[in-house]
Design an enzyme around this catalytic site. Sequence first.
Site, short mmCIF file in Angstrom:
data_model
loop_
_atom_site.label_atom_id
_atom_site.label_comp_id
_atom_site.label_asym_id
_atom_site.label_seq_id
_atom_site.Cartn_x
_atom_site.Cartn_y
_atom_site.Cartn_z
N ASP A 1 0.89 2.53 3.79
CA ASP A 1 0.00 3.57 3.27
C ASP A 1 0.80 4.88 3.11
O ASP A 1 0.34 5.96 3.49
CB ASP A 1 -1.23 3.78 4.16
CG ASP A 1 -2.31 4.62 3.46
OD1 ASP A 1 -2.13 4.94 2.28
OD2 ASP A 1 -3.31 4.94 4.11
N HIS B 1 1.42 5.25 -2.15
CA HIS B 1 0.95 6.26 -3.11
C HIS B 1 2.18 7.03 -3.59
O HIS B 1 2.76 7.79 -2.82
CB HIS B 1 -0.03 7.23 -2.44
CG HIS B 1 -1.24 6.56 -1.87
ND1 HIS B 1 -2.41 6.44 -2.56
CD2 HIS B 1 -1.45 5.95 -0.67
CE1 HIS B 1 -3.32 5.81 -1.81
NE2 HIS B 1 -2.74 5.50 -0.65
N HIS C 1 2.92 14.36 1.69
CA HIS C 1 2.46 15.70 1.33
C HIS C 1 3.54 16.69 1.75
O HIS C 1 4.29 16.43 2.69
CB HIS C 1 1.15 16.05 2.04
CG HIS C 1 -0.02 15.24 1.57
ND1 HIS C 1 -0.67 15.48 0.39
CD2 HIS C 1 -0.65 14.18 2.13
CE1 HIS C 1 -1.66 14.60 0.24
NE2 HIS C 1 -1.67 13.80 1.28
N HIS D 1 -5.59 -0.66 6.01
CA HIS D 1 -5.43 0.16 7.23
C HIS D 1 -6.54 0.05 8.28
O HIS D 1 -7.28 1.00 8.52
CB HIS D 1 -5.21 1.63 6.88
CG HIS D 1 -6.05 2.19 5.75
ND1 HIS D 1 -7.39 2.03 5.68
CD2 HIS D 1 -5.69 2.88 4.65
CE1 HIS D 1 -7.84 2.63 4.59
NE2 HIS D 1 -6.82 3.14 3.95
N HIS E 1 0.83 -1.21 0.00
CA HIS E 1 0.00 0.00 0.00
C HIS E 1 0.86 1.26 0.00
O HIS E 1 1.27 1.73 1.06
CB HIS E 1 -0.90 -0.04 1.24
CG HIS E 1 -1.99 0.98 1.24
ND1 HIS E 1 -3.12 0.85 2.01
CD2 HIS E 1 -2.12 2.16 0.59
CE1 HIS E 1 -3.90 1.90 1.82
NE2 HIS E 1 -3.31 2.72 0.97
N ASN F 1 -5.29 5.98 -7.02
CA ASN F 1 -5.98 7.27 -6.89
C ASN F 1 -5.03 8.42 -7.21
O ASN F 1 -4.88 9.37 -6.47
CB ASN F 1 -6.59 7.45 -5.50
CG ASN F 1 -5.56 7.40 -4.40
OD1 ASN F 1 -4.60 6.66 -4.48
ND2 ASN F 1 -5.75 8.20 -3.37
ZN LIG Z 1 -3.83 4.67 0.92
#
Ligand SMILES: [Zn+2]
Length: 452
Positions: free
Chosen positions: A307, A76, A311, A241, A74, A109
């Site tokens: 996860d 991003h 940012h 999660h 997981h 996403n």
């Molecule tokens: Zn995620």
Amino acid sequence: MAPPVRPRFRAERRAVPEAELVLAGRAWVGGRLQPLEIGFDGDGWICAVGRAVPGARRHDVGDRVLLPAATDMHVHLREPGPSESGETIATGTVGAALGGVGLVGEMPNTEPPTSTVDRLDEKEGRVRGRAAVDVLLYAAPADVRSLRSLGRRAGGFKLYLSPTTGIDTVPTGPELASLLDGLAAVDLPVAVHAEEPARFRPASTAVDPATWDDARPAAAEAAAVARVLGAPERLRLHVAHVTTAAIARGIGERGLSFEATAHHLLLASSAGGDARWKVNPPLRTEGERAALWAEFRAGRVPVLASDHAPHSPASKALPFDRAPSGVPGVETTVPLLLARVAAGELPLPVLLQSACDRPARLLGQPVGRLSVGHRANVLVVDFRSRSRVRGDRLRSPCGWSPFEGAPAVFPAEHWRGGERIVDAGEYIGRPTGAVVRPEYAPGAVRGDPGSE
Ligand SMILES: [Zn+2]
């Protein structure tokens, strides 16, 4: 439908008379650490494991330990998209390499979301020649009709039950039921983000991580989990999660797979007062965190994942309700947990099963164990070499970590496909990471008798 998955383990290969390279040390084999030698063939596979393996080259790691590289299901990596954090597939996979992760599951996403075959192709192009470790690409199904074509190309599916970055609409009612039926027929792993938006309070009511927990309560998570627990048997469902012990036990009792993240295991909502600790689902109270840790420590959480969702400091400095959710973690998850092992707080087998063996089996990958027929993806770890997480020293361009100052044991070396990509804690590899898809269908992941 997806093409049938065939095992590509090389166990059937005849014993190679001499390995190309032999790593000697205390190796995690057969459920314990023992002085052993691991032989790699010239194609990057483990071809021999034994007391004395003949080989062209030898690398003795002394009394440091040899562990399988981890799989992080997981992450991003923010490509394609505006990526205000500066993260890319290139930077994120180098962070993975430094954190002991040899395979990442990249979530769909992005902007635009990975919801068509063309976009999967485009993302594959971004991985080739740029990724430091292997990448499995999840697709986000736009509707039931898209499942067949996406299923032939994607490594897995991600289903969002609440809107998130890049995903505005979520399936409900009969639409969700037919999507789950369709996903069961495609036979790929399906990771679910389970939160029920109807149970949320307005984001404007949250001013810190504790009130964020109130705004997106565990009850919202439990309600969404309840909606997927009745999914068809064949569905290869994995709940992302999970934040509370009660929800974990509910999913575990159904024999389904789920993950916990390092931040939900190690950080409570009291860990910090600003949006750097804002994440979905939220960090919970110290009591909930401790209970989830107890489940994990007892080996009842099948998968550990990061996860990883970086940012920039600037976007995290926005007023709490407007700041984005997510924390970086792919580089720190395994090192933080290795430090817990070093401190005697976590059994090593629990970590290796949840970070290496089970996620590899869920994703149908021949990695995660030091045994013949698996990829030569190996870590060299010195448990005495403890350091602390420093956000400004991590590879992620975001430059901060919610775990600032926490004890960590970073792998000294990381071998991928028989080639050293991390040495003395520094990345020295080449961007030879590949896009991978499930190569075999897993049996029951929980209680897998083949687990080490
Ligand atoms: Zn995620």
